[in-house]
Design an enzyme around this catalytic site. Structure first.
Site, PDB file in Angstrom:
ATOM      1  CB  CYS A 145     -32.983   0.933  -3.427  1.00  0.00           C
ATOM      2  SG  CYS A 145     -32.261   2.137  -2.292  1.00  0.00           S
ATOM      3  CB  SER A 146     -29.239  -1.665  -4.624  1.00  0.00           C
ATOM      4  OG  SER A 146     -29.175  -0.441  -5.343  1.00  0.00           O
ATOM      5  CB  CYS A 147     -27.948   1.706   0.319  1.00  0.00           C
ATOM      6  SG  CYS A 147     -29.144   2.985  -0.141  1.00  0.00           S
TER       7      CYS A 147
ATOM      8  CB  CYS B 166     -30.255  -1.631   0.850  1.00  0.00           C
ATOM      9  SG  CYS B 166     -31.254  -0.164   0.531  1.00  0.00           S
TER      10      CYS B 166
HETATM   11 FE    FE Z   1     -31.028   1.742  -0.447  1.00  0.00          FE
END
Ligand code: FE
Length: 205
Positions: free
Chosen positions: A110-112, A107
């Site tokens: 971010c951190s999906c 991602c």
């Molecule tokens: Fe994300």
């Protein structure tokens, strides 16, 4: 591939997350909870419980051609049929590794991450170096993870968003022909479903 989706499509800290963080800080300061104990809990969901769901999905795809086809066509429904549904997994896409193509998930913003099948994302998945380098130099990233693929294998990078979460179906390892679904699932690591690793070879640690 570039980070063209707008930030609002991503799972930045919500009001709830902020409340939880504030509460955690207060409880830690008052001595009601201990950070090490929380870390054990997080590790459990990051490494032990969470990714086992995805491992069962992959093992089923390895033994059941009809399920594999369904998974590739409609991962959300195929995964839900095994009972794995919920937040951060509302729209799933499965991508299959083959001899000619290896898939890796990132991602960039971010951190999906697909929580229902993989649990919580590892720290490195959320790190800026991984997010930047996975796109620019995926082969170098794989090398850092100890994975070397033939130059004839194309590496495809998939950028997760809040809408779409990916699950990599790693290649079924050699020597696993006689194994049943449960034993096969034990070969499927978290990293192999992100694409930064390969499934384990039977008989090896
Ligand atoms: Fe994300």
């Amino acid at each position: 591939m570039s980070a063209e989706h707008p930030p609002e499509e991503h799972s930045h800290l919500s009001d709830m997350d902020l409340h939880v963080r504030a509460l955690r800080t207060v409880l830690e300061q008052k001595g009601y909870i201990e950070a090490p104990a929380l870390d054990v809990l997080i590790d459990t969901y990051e490494n032990k419980i969470g990714p086992r769901n995805g491992a069962r999905v992959v093992a089923r795809a390895w033994v059941d051609p009809a399920f594999r086809k369904w998974l590739l066509e409609d991962a959300t429904a195929a995964i839900a049929s095994l009972g794995y549904t919920g937040r951060q997994g509302e729209y799933m896409v499965a991508v299959e590794n083959t001899e000619s193509r290896h898939n890796i998930i990132v991602c960039t913003l971010c951190s999906c991450y697909p929580w229902p099948v993989l649990g919580l994302p590892p720290v490195w998945y959320k790190s800026a170096p991984y997010r930047a380098r996975a796109v620019k130099d995926p082969r170098g990233v794989l090398s850092d993870f100890g994975v070397t693929l033939p130059t004839t294998t194309e590496i495809r990078v998939w950028d997760s968003t809040a809408e779409v979460r990916y699950l990599v179906i790693p290649r079924r390892p050699a020597g696993s022909d006689d194994l049943g679904e449960e034993r096969l699932a034990e070969l499927v690591t978290r990293d192999s479903m992100i694409g930064t690793g390969l499934a384990k070879t039977p008989g090896k640690a």
